[in-house]
Design a protein around this motif. Sequence first.
Motif, mmCIF file in Angstrom:
data_model
loop_
_atom_site.group_PDB
_atom_site.id
_atom_site.type_symbol
_atom_site.label_atom_id
_atom_site.label_comp_id
_atom_site.label_asym_id
_atom_site.label_seq_id
_atom_site.Cartn_x
_atom_site.Cartn_y
_atom_site.Cartn_z
ATOM 1 N N ARG A 194 -4.661 0.860 -5.185
ATOM 2 C CA ARG A 194 -5.658 1.117 -3.856
ATOM 3 C C ARG A 194 -5.543 2.576 -3.622
ATOM 4 N N GLU A 195 -6.847 3.149 -3.371
ATOM 5 C CA GLU A 195 -6.494 4.500 -2.758
ATOM 6 C C GLU A 195 -7.361 4.620 -1.556
ATOM 7 N N PRO A 196 -6.975 5.706 -0.879
ATOM 8 C CA PRO A 196 -7.587 5.939 0.596
ATOM 9 C C PRO A 196 -8.895 6.847 0.343
ATOM 10 N N LEU A 197 -9.834 6.145 1.388
ATOM 11 C CA LEU A 197 -11.174 6.933 1.324
ATOM 12 C C LEU A 197 -11.017 8.588 1.495
ATOM 13 N N ARG A 198 -10.182 8.811 2.494
ATOM 14 C CA ARG A 198 -9.971 10.544 2.797
ATOM 15 C C ARG A 198 -8.392 10.582 2.546
ATOM 16 N N PRO A 199 -8.108 11.030 1.238
ATOM 17 C CA PRO A 199 -6.810 11.420 0.888
ATOM 18 C C PRO A 199 -6.177 12.418 1.438
ATOM 19 N N ALA A 200 -6.839 13.438 1.593
ATOM 20 C CA ALA A 200 -6.237 14.759 2.243
ATOM 21 C C ALA A 200 -5.804 14.347 3.696
ATOM 22 N N ALA A 201 -6.407 13.722 4.464
ATOM 23 C CA ALA A 201 -6.141 13.382 5.633
ATOM 24 C C ALA A 201 -4.881 12.608 5.866
ATOM 25 N N VAL A 202 -4.899 11.447 5.014
ATOM 26 C CA VAL A 202 -3.737 10.499 4.844
ATOM 27 C C VAL A 202 -2.354 11.298 4.374
ATOM 28 N N GLU A 203 -2.624 12.288 3.401
ATOM 29 C CA GLU A 203 -1.057 12.955 2.889
ATOM 30 C C GLU A 203 -0.885 14.001 3.947
ATOM 31 N N LYS A 204 -1.654 14.544 4.883
ATOM 32 C CA LYS A 204 -1.338 15.626 5.940
ATOM 33 C C LYS A 204 -0.444 14.852 7.034
ATOM 34 N N ALA A 205 -1.173 13.269 7.207
ATOM 35 C CA ALA A 205 -0.353 12.666 8.255
ATOM 36 C C ALA A 205 0.922 12.114 8.022
ATOM 37 N N TYR A 206 1.056 11.881 6.902
ATOM 38 C CA TYR A 206 2.444 11.032 6.369
ATOM 39 C C TYR A 206 3.276 12.367 5.868
ATOM 40 N N SER A 207 2.620 13.494 5.876
ATOM 41 C CA SER A 207 3.673 14.698 5.496
ATOM 42 C C SER A 207 4.567 15.130 6.784
ATOM 43 N N ILE A 208 4.023 14.709 7.879
ATOM 44 C CA ILE A 208 4.619 15.049 8.968
ATOM 45 C C ILE A 208 6.259 14.119 9.142
ATOM 46 N N HIS A 212 4.226 -4.393 -8.515
ATOM 47 C CA HIS A 212 3.577 -5.519 -8.744
ATOM 48 C C HIS A 212 4.566 -6.709 -9.046
ATOM 49 N N ALA A 213 5.835 -6.157 -9.634
ATOM 50 C CA ALA A 213 6.979 -7.253 -9.900
ATOM 51 C C ALA A 213 7.201 -8.184 -8.371
ATOM 52 N N ALA A 214 7.395 -7.283 -7.307
ATOM 53 C CA ALA A 214 7.867 -7.621 -6.039
ATOM 54 C C ALA A 214 6.648 -8.201 -5.200
ATOM 55 N N GLY A 215 5.522 -8.375 -6.001
ATOM 56 C CA GLY A 215 4.400 -9.118 -5.183
ATOM 57 C C GLY A 215 3.854 -8.153 -3.726
ATOM 58 N N ALA A 216 4.061 -6.885 -3.979
ATOM 59 C CA ALA A 216 3.873 -6.236 -2.893
ATOM 60 C C ALA A 216 2.314 -5.429 -3.045
ATOM 61 N N HIS A 217 1.665 -5.136 -1.728
ATOM 62 C CA HIS A 217 0.405 -4.303 -2.096
ATOM 63 C C HIS A 217 1.039 -2.834 -2.562
ATOM 64 N N HIS A 218 -0.081 -2.181 -3.405
ATOM 65 C CA HIS A 218 0.200 -0.914 -3.790
ATOM 66 C C HIS A 218 -0.807 -0.002 -3.196
ATOM 67 N N VAL A 219 -0.517 1.041 -2.607
ATOM 68 C CA VAL A 219 -1.669 1.961 -2.175
ATOM 69 C C VAL A 219 -1.168 3.566 -2.860
ATOM 70 N N THR A 220 -1.979 4.237 -3.826
ATOM 71 C CA THR A 220 -1.675 5.516 -4.242
ATOM 72 C C THR A 220 -2.546 6.559 -3.684
ATOM 73 N N VAL A 221 -1.962 7.706 -3.159
ATOM 74 C CA VAL A 221 -2.702 8.825 -2.795
ATOM 75 C C VAL A 221 -2.044 10.033 -3.855
ATOM 76 N N TYR A 222 -2.868 10.109 -5.051
ATOM 77 C CA TYR A 222 -2.484 10.851 -6.022
ATOM 78 C C TYR A 222 -3.540 12.084 -6.179
ATOM 79 N N THR A 223 -3.281 13.341 -6.507
ATOM 80 C CA THR A 223 -4.128 14.457 -6.634
ATOM 81 C C THR A 223 -3.498 14.940 -8.255
ATOM 82 N N GLY A 224 -4.461 15.395 -8.724
ATOM 83 C CA GLY A 224 -4.259 15.982 -10.076
ATOM 84 C C GLY A 224 -4.295 15.003 -11.233
ATOM 85 N N ASP A 225 -3.653 15.346 -12.099
ATOM 86 C CA ASP A 225 -3.687 14.624 -13.595
ATOM 87 C C ASP A 225 -2.600 13.116 -13.561
ATOM 88 N N CYS A 226 -2.762 12.493 -12.833
ATOM 89 C CA CYS A 226 -1.520 11.345 -12.498
ATOM 90 C C CYS A 226 -2.112 10.282 -13.522
#
Length: 646
Positions: free
Chosen positions: A569-583, A548-562
């Motif tokens: 902003r959150e992805p529509l299919r978080p599991a696929a996003v996490e798996k892709a970026y885990s590579i 927020h301080a840098a004026g940047a967009h922020h997208v979160t892919v959180y699971t559990g009690d965060c």
Amino acid sequence: MYLSLAFVRFLESLPSALAVGLLLLPRLIGEDGGRFRVPVAAAAVFRALLGFVLLYLIARQIIPAERPIDSALLWEFTLGTSVGKAWIATQIVAFVFAGLAVARLFVSSDLLDRITLWTGVFVLAMVSVTGHAIDDGLPVWTQVSFLLHTAAGLTWLGGLLGLIWWMFTAHEKPPEVAAKLAERWSMVAKVAVGLVAVTGVAMAYENVGSVPNMLATPYGRLLTLKLALLCAVLLCALAIVRYMHRRPADAFNVDWVGKVGSLEAVFGLGLLGIAGYIAVITPASHETDIYWPLPFRLSYIATWGQKPIFPSPIWWWAIAAGVLAIVAAAVWWTPATREKRLYATPAATIAALFCLAVSFSTEAYTDTYNDPTQDFTAESVTRGMTAFSENCVGCHGAMGEGNGPMSKDLKNAQGLKIEPADLTAPHVGTHTIGDIFHWLTYGGLSGVMPSFSHVLDVDDRWDMINYLLMLSSTNRSRFIGPQAMIQWLIAPDFALAEPKLADPGEEITTFYKLRGKPTLLSFARCNATGDEKAALDASLVKAAEVAHAAGAHHVTVYTGDCPAFAKSREPLRPAAVEKAYSIINRYPNVPYTPEIAQAHFLIDRSGFVRARFKQFGPDDGNASQFGAQAAILAQEPIVEINLHSH
């Protein structure tokens, strides 16, 4: 239908171009042009009437074939579409031109002649409005280039046809008058052709998209033929210019100039025919069915970019090119060989360029420049990962490093041992995505890798290629840290869920649409307890604050009690996003896992991954480093991403 429409566009352009040429030429030498008034009027009227045939063919091309076209439908099409409205504008100008041309039959006026001439030039410019120039998605400078290109090109062609007419029907004119006309027309032609060349480059940049598309698409191949005809035109023009410089002061060979001009006009008519056809077919930059016709392509990355060791064929071809270039220069500058330089120097230069091109050549296939049918998205990457695990790990290994359980026993048809390719090695970047598609479709070069066309359909193969693009980055991505790196790793796109507090009118539905300013992409699994839970929560809250301080967009892919405050902003299919970026979320000597405990990727405004933070701790300096780098990235120009140069 394409041929019919192209032919009518040819017939529509030719008479108006001839009319403009016959209006222009007499003015260059002060003639009244009275003998051309009837042809000018006839050509202008013919052009205006032919416009109605063009409208029908345009409507027939757009309206489904099973739907008959009657007067009511044609009227609705004309008034209700941008193409129809553009046609109305061109037709109004065409009838004004026809009216002025007919008025010249009864009124002799220099002012009327000038107005008629410039109206005719405007008619020529408007030819493009019913073609690709109607696309309102094109930049303004490209649309202006279309208008200038057609106006200059058709004025040149019309003037050339008029010059030939003048030369063959003016035998009673003194030679000096013919020479004067040829010289003055030559100046006009140079300006027109120069304008055609400049605007043609601008149009090709938008409609062709890349140099390979000049040979890999129907539009590009026709444009290449058009350039060849333009070269023939320039050679004819050069022959006339050489004659003009060398002719006796008191003589002018009207017949010879007319014949060379006629040959130039034939090439010019070929240019017009091709231009009319490519104006109605799909531009190369929009083409999806791309066929590369040559068994090789030129590539620095695949040849000299691999730093070949001397001696090697690449070096020998380059040395031959250098020697031939020296020979060409020596022949040109050595007095004893000056008589042969007009032939020997061009021949040696061409041979040098050929050898240089061979040193840059690498193998290519019909699919080499194919475009993917699947976008580079996280969902596609995860589908490709599944296909890879089901079909490829036996040879290439679970992470594509060429160490699968079958890798030790692979032999080709000659019984020689073959090692599977390491798909994380730098050599992967020397191939185009079309090359990989070809091997998946027809099998590998060694003969050991089979075809997968019967197992994976076209979309499945492109999904796997999207996964391989990510996989090929894993070795380098191990070392991504808080310090920003150069642009090379593309962030896969994914769908975004509707934010809870969306701004009115906001339509950001994909990660791609966040481009334009930096983005912090945060991953976390909030399944820890005690002090670990507190430290993770503090890190996630800090990530939200620094973004927020840098004026940047922020997208979160959180699971559990965060913590709720840390979510954005959150992805529509978080599991696929996490798996892709885990590579690409890998570190040296750390086993791969498809889950991301915590990671924060800094994405620049073009869509490249530039930095990664393990966490935002109270004393690690990551927060201040992120802010400084986000400010720098916000000032960088946007770079268009091209998967072909992965």
